[in-house]
Design a protein around this motif. Structure first.
Motif, PDB file in Angstrom:
ATOM      1  N   SER A 141     -17.153   6.196   2.029  1.00 36.16           N
ATOM      2  CA  SER A 141     -16.616   5.053   2.773  1.00 36.16           C
ATOM      3  C   SER A 141     -15.484   5.454   3.706  1.00 36.16           C
ATOM      4  CB  SER A 141     -16.079   4.000   1.790  1.00 36.16           C
ATOM      5  OG  SER A 141     -15.383   2.983   2.486  1.00 36.16           O
ATOM      6  N   PRO A 142     -15.451   4.881   4.916  1.00 41.13           N
ATOM      7  CA  PRO A 142     -14.289   5.072   5.800  1.00 41.13           C
ATOM      8  C   PRO A 142     -13.005   4.546   5.175  1.00 41.13           C
ATOM      9  CG  PRO A 142     -16.133   4.080   6.993  1.00 41.13           C
ATOM     10  CD  PRO A 142     -16.493   4.033   5.543  1.00 41.13           C
ATOM     11  N   LEU A 143     -13.139   3.678   4.166  1.00 40.90           N
ATOM     12  CA  LEU A 143     -11.982   3.058   3.515  1.00 40.90           C
ATOM     13  C   LEU A 143     -11.418   3.888   2.361  1.00 40.90           C
ATOM     14  CD1 LEU A 143     -13.250  -0.600   3.606  1.00 40.90           C
ATOM     15  CD2 LEU A 143     -10.986   0.101   4.394  1.00 40.90           C
ATOM     16  N   LYS A 144     -11.968   5.068   2.157  1.00 43.82           N
ATOM     17  CA  LYS A 144     -11.493   5.902   1.044  1.00 43.82           C
ATOM     18  C   LYS A 144      -9.970   6.111   1.063  1.00 43.82           C
ATOM     19  CE  LYS A 144     -12.307  10.235  -1.409  1.00 43.82           C
ATOM     20  NZ  LYS A 144     -13.126  11.475  -1.517  1.00 43.82           N
ATOM     21  N   PRO A 145      -9.356   6.379   2.230  1.00 40.34           N
ATOM     22  CA  PRO A 145      -7.893   6.577   2.223  1.00 40.34           C
ATOM     23  C   PRO A 145      -7.112   5.353   1.761  1.00 40.34           C
ATOM     24  CG  PRO A 145      -8.851   7.322   4.298  1.00 40.34           C
ATOM     25  CD  PRO A 145      -9.925   6.567   3.581  1.00 40.34           C
ATOM     26  N   LEU A 146      -7.710   4.178   1.920  1.00 43.33           N
ATOM     27  CA  LEU A 146      -7.009   2.934   1.617  1.00 43.33           C
ATOM     28  C   LEU A 146      -7.334   2.393   0.226  1.00 43.33           C
ATOM     29  CD1 LEU A 146      -5.063   1.136   3.320  1.00 43.33           C
ATOM     30  CD2 LEU A 146      -7.051  -0.289   3.861  1.00 43.33           C
ATOM     31  N   LEU A 147      -8.574   2.601  -0.238  1.00 38.74           N
ATOM     32  CA  LEU A 147      -9.031   1.927  -1.455  1.00 38.74           C
ATOM     33  C   LEU A 147      -9.358   2.854  -2.625  1.00 38.74           C
ATOM     34  CD1 LEU A 147     -11.348  -0.859   0.054  1.00 38.74           C
ATOM     35  CD2 LEU A 147      -8.905  -0.962  -0.462  1.00 38.74           C
ATOM     36  N   GLU A 148      -9.280   4.155  -2.420  1.00 43.06           N
ATOM     37  CA  GLU A 148      -9.605   5.068  -3.521  1.00 43.06           C
ATOM     38  C   GLU A 148      -8.680   4.845  -4.718  1.00 43.06           C
ATOM     39  OE1 GLU A 148     -10.621   9.810  -4.140  1.00 43.06           O
ATOM     40  OE2 GLU A 148      -9.027   9.254  -2.741  1.00 43.06           O
ATOM     41  N   ASP A 149      -7.456   4.373  -4.456  1.00 44.84           N
ATOM     42  CA  ASP A 149      -6.502   4.199  -5.551  1.00 44.84           C
ATOM     43  C   ASP A 149      -6.969   3.172  -6.580  1.00 44.84           C
ATOM     44  OD1 ASP A 149      -6.077   1.918  -4.015  1.00 44.84           O
ATOM     45  OD2 ASP A 149      -4.022   2.423  -3.451  1.00 44.84           O
ATOM     46  N   HIS A 150      -7.883   2.268  -6.194  1.00 46.50           N
ATOM     47  CA  HIS A 150      -8.438   1.338  -7.180  1.00 46.50           C
ATOM     48  C   HIS A 150      -9.142   2.103  -8.305  1.00 46.50           C
ATOM     49  CE1 HIS A 150      -7.628  -2.606  -5.578  1.00 46.50           C
ATOM     50  NE2 HIS A 150      -8.164  -2.318  -4.407  1.00 46.50           N
ATOM     51  N   PHE A 151      -9.955   3.078  -7.909  1.00 45.77           N
ATOM     52  CA  PHE A 151     -10.751   3.810  -8.893  1.00 45.77           C
ATOM     53  C   PHE A 151      -9.895   4.823  -9.657  1.00 45.77           C
ATOM     54  CE2 PHE A 151     -13.328   2.270  -5.405  1.00 45.77           C
ATOM     55  CZ  PHE A 151     -14.217   1.464  -6.104  1.00 45.77           C
ATOM     56  N   GLN A 152      -8.868   5.323  -9.001  1.00 45.75           N
ATOM     57  CA  GLN A 152      -7.906   6.182  -9.691  1.00 45.75           C
ATOM     58  C   GLN A 152      -7.121   5.368 -10.725  1.00 45.75           C
ATOM     59  OE1 GLN A 152      -5.971   7.432  -6.060  1.00 45.75           O
ATOM     60  NE2 GLN A 152      -6.952   9.455  -6.090  1.00 45.75           N
ATOM     61  N   THR A 153      -6.805   4.127 -10.393  1.00 50.44           N
ATOM     62  CA  THR A 153      -6.125   3.244 -11.345  1.00 50.44           C
ATOM     63  C   THR A 153      -7.027   2.956 -12.545  1.00 50.44           C
ATOM     64  OG1 THR A 153      -4.801   2.191  -9.610  1.00 50.44           O
ATOM     65  CG2 THR A 153      -5.049   0.982 -11.677  1.00 50.44           C
ATOM     66  N   GLU A 154      -8.296   2.665 -12.283  1.00 52.68           N
ATOM     67  CA  GLU A 154      -9.242   2.438 -13.381  1.00 52.68           C
ATOM     68  C   GLU A 154      -9.252   3.638 -14.329  1.00 52.68           C
ATOM     69  OE1 GLU A 154     -13.163   1.537 -12.074  1.00 52.68           O
ATOM     70  OE2 GLU A 154     -12.592  -0.297 -10.998  1.00 52.68           O
ATOM     71  N   ALA A 155      -9.321   4.834 -13.757  1.00 50.01           N
ATOM     72  CA  ALA A 155      -9.366   6.055 -14.578  1.00 50.01           C
ATOM     73  C   ALA A 155      -8.081   6.193 -15.401  1.00 50.01           C
ATOM     74  CB  ALA A 155      -9.571   7.279 -13.693  1.00 50.01           C
ATOM     75  N   PHE A 188       0.810  -1.220   0.000  1.00 48.17           N
ATOM     76  CA  PHE A 188       0.000   0.000   0.000  1.00 48.17           C
ATOM     77  C   PHE A 188       0.846   1.275   0.000  1.00 48.17           C
ATOM     78  CE2 PHE A 188      -3.084  -3.144   1.152  1.00 48.17           C
ATOM     79  CZ  PHE A 188      -4.288  -2.658   0.673  1.00 48.17           C
ATOM     80  N   ASN A 189       2.159   1.146  -0.057  1.00 45.30           N
ATOM     81  CA  ASN A 189       3.045   2.310  -0.085  1.00 45.30           C
ATOM     82  C   ASN A 189       3.022   2.922  -1.484  1.00 45.30           C
ATOM     83  OD1 ASN A 189       5.045   4.196   0.521  1.00 45.30           O
ATOM     84  ND2 ASN A 189       6.695   2.777   0.018  1.00 45.30           N
ATOM     85  N   ASN A 190       2.264   4.012  -1.637  1.00 47.70           N
ATOM     86  CA  ASN A 190       2.117   4.694  -2.927  1.00 47.70           C
ATOM     87  C   ASN A 190       1.682   3.705  -4.010  1.00 47.70           C
ATOM     88  OD1 ASN A 190       2.028   6.765  -4.754  1.00 47.70           O
ATOM     89  ND2 ASN A 190       4.227   7.131  -4.807  1.00 47.70           N
ATOM     90  N   ARG A 191       0.611   2.992  -3.712  1.00 49.13           N
ATOM     91  CA  ARG A 191       0.150   1.937  -4.610  1.00 49.13           C
ATOM     92  C   ARG A 191      -0.289   2.480  -5.965  1.00 49.13           C
ATOM     93  NH1 ARG A 191      -4.447  -2.552  -3.141  1.00 49.13           N
ATOM     94  NH2 ARG A 191      -5.717  -0.704  -2.789  1.00 49.13           N
ATOM     95  N   LEU A 192      -0.902   3.653  -5.975  1.00 44.81           N
ATOM     96  CA  LEU A 192      -1.344   4.221  -7.249  1.00 44.81           C
ATOM     97  C   LEU A 192      -0.167   4.392  -8.207  1.00 44.81           C
ATOM     98  CD1 LEU A 192      -3.478   5.431  -9.117  1.00 44.81           C
ATOM     99  CD2 LEU A 192      -3.136   7.637  -7.955  1.00 44.81           C
ATOM    100  N   GLN A 193       0.957   4.886  -7.713  1.00 41.24           N
ATOM    101  CA  GLN A 193       2.121   5.071  -8.576  1.00 41.24           C
ATOM    102  C   GLN A 193       2.631   3.724  -9.092  1.00 41.24           C
ATOM    103  OE1 GLN A 193       3.358   8.080  -9.738  1.00 41.24           O
ATOM    104  NE2 GLN A 193       4.347   6.617 -11.115  1.00 41.24           N
ATOM    105  N   GLN A 194       2.570   2.701  -8.249  1.00 47.00           N
ATOM    106  CA  GLN A 194       2.969   1.367  -8.704  1.00 47.00           C
ATOM    107  C   GLN A 194       2.122   0.931  -9.896  1.00 47.00           C
ATOM    108  OE1 GLN A 194       3.447  -1.649  -5.521  1.00 47.00           O
ATOM    109  NE2 GLN A 194       3.081   0.034  -4.100  1.00 47.00           N
ATOM    110  N   HIS A 195       0.817   1.156  -9.769  1.00 47.79           N
ATOM    111  CA  HIS A 195      -0.091   0.766 -10.852  1.00 47.79           C
ATOM    112  C   HIS A 195       0.157   1.608 -12.101  1.00 47.79           C
ATOM    113  CE1 HIS A 195      -3.131  -0.840  -7.649  1.00 47.79           C
ATOM    114  NE2 HIS A 195      -2.089  -1.633  -7.810  1.00 47.79           N
ATOM    115  N   LYS A 196       0.404   2.890 -11.903  1.00 46.62           N
ATOM    116  CA  LYS A 196       0.709   3.751 -13.056  1.00 46.62           C
ATOM    117  C   LYS A 196       1.977   3.282 -13.756  1.00 46.62           C
ATOM    118  CE  LYS A 196      -1.509   8.121 -11.719  1.00 46.62           C
ATOM    119  NZ  LYS A 196      -1.284   9.553 -11.376  1.00 46.62           N
ATOM    120  N   ASN A 197       2.963   2.869 -12.974  1.00 51.10           N
ATOM    121  CA  ASN A 197       4.193   2.336 -13.554  1.00 51.10           C
ATOM    122  C   ASN A 197       3.888   1.140 -14.457  1.00 51.10           C
ATOM    123  OD1 ASN A 197       5.738   4.196 -12.111  1.00 51.10           O
ATOM    124  ND2 ASN A 197       6.301   2.752 -10.500  1.00 51.10           N
TER     125      ASN A 197
END
Length: 288
Positions: A112-126, A77-86
């Motif tokens: 959702s209370p989980l937004k800080p943890l799981l929002e990157d899924h939807f950012q990755t989709e975008a 989960f350490n900067n997971r969005l950037q990992q996916h972008k890579n």
């Protein structure tokens, strides 16, 4: 060529096992960080390639000749969005045509209370969409397989202690989700679609306690404590801070009914009913 990232992980390995039922091994590749952990897959004829989400160049090499890429979301989960972008950027440079991405099935990430943890899924989709790929998003529910982690090893003595209130989850097993994923990967008419893959029933942790009571023949209680009390208790057990943080947030998300929606899509894809709560618990706890 189909490439599965995280091929030596729980989900990736199961997806490959299912792919082998209908796809020649010569058409399947797996990306791993450590080749030693994928020796068994290599022995079955799977093309094992080395790549790391933190290392774009390694993925660019790993993705060569790949048409379909199953991008399994990172467990780091350490900067997971950037990992996916890579990974997405590397796929583009390597000529990948179609990205399948394992996302999450939730009601509304914004409430959702989980937004800080799981929002990157939807950012990755975008990001996948914006990058111009043909896409297929596999929005997976929570795994039944995580329930024992939430319950602890002495659940039959201590009862269920988890601050999820009466929130419900349409759990599915990792095995069912892996089978469904493999079928989508090899299916037709899946381009630019989003699949919500959930179990057929939504269950609460009080339901879980009742099932455990029936299974063991003795009462298993359910206690939904104050979240702060729960957090302090986990810290007293010496659990890592990251595990405590995730446990508290997932409990809050479940209490918020973020995962209660059931869809028939997984059953339709599988051609059979997904595993039930009672069936799963019997498989795990039948010797207790």
């Amino acid at each position: 060529m189909i490439l599965v990232t995280g091929a030596s992980g729980h989900l990736g390995r199961l997806v490959i096992e299912n792919l082998l039922k209908s796809v020649p091994a010569s058409q399947i590749a797996g990306m791993v960080r450590n080749a030693e952990k994928a020796k068994d897959l290599e022995a079955q004829g799977i093309d094992i390639r080395i790549g790391d989400y933190h290392d774009p160049a390694s993925m660019e090499a790993a993705f060569q000749g790949v048409e379909k890429l199953l991008l399994i979301s990172s467990s780091d989960f350490n900067n997971r969005l950037q990992q996916h972008k890579n990974a997405v950027d590397a796929a583009k440079k390597s000529g990948v045509k179609h990205i399948f991405y394992t996302s999450v099935a939730m009601k509304d990430i914004n409430t959702s209370p989980l937004k800080p943890l799981l929002e990157d899924h939807f950012q990755t989709e975008a990001y996948i969409k914006d990058s111009g790929f043909t896409y297929t998003f596999l929005r997976n529910t929570l795994y039944y397989d995580v329930i024992p982690m939430f319950l602890g090893e002495k659940v039959f003595e201590t009862g269920v202690y988890f601050p999820a209130g009466e929130g419900k989850v349409a759990f599915a097993t990792r095995a069912d989700l892996a089978e469904g994923t493999a079928r989508v990967l090899t299916g037709e008419g899946v381009e630019n679609k989003t699949f919500y893959l959930t179990g057929a029933e939504a269950v609460s942790f009080s339901d879980i306690a009742r099932e455990l009571s029936a299974l063991s023949g003795k009462e298993v209680t359910y206690n939904s404590p104050d979240p702060k009390e729960f957090e302090d208790t986990l810290k007293q057990f010496g659990l890592p801070e990251g595990i405590v943080y995730m446990s508290v947030l997932f409990a809050a998300g479940i209490k918020n009914n973020d995962f209660e929606n059931t869809e028939g899509t997984l059953e339709e894809i599988l051609g059979h009913k997904p595993e039930s709560l009672s069936g799963f618990l019997k498989g795990i706890y039948s010797n207790n």
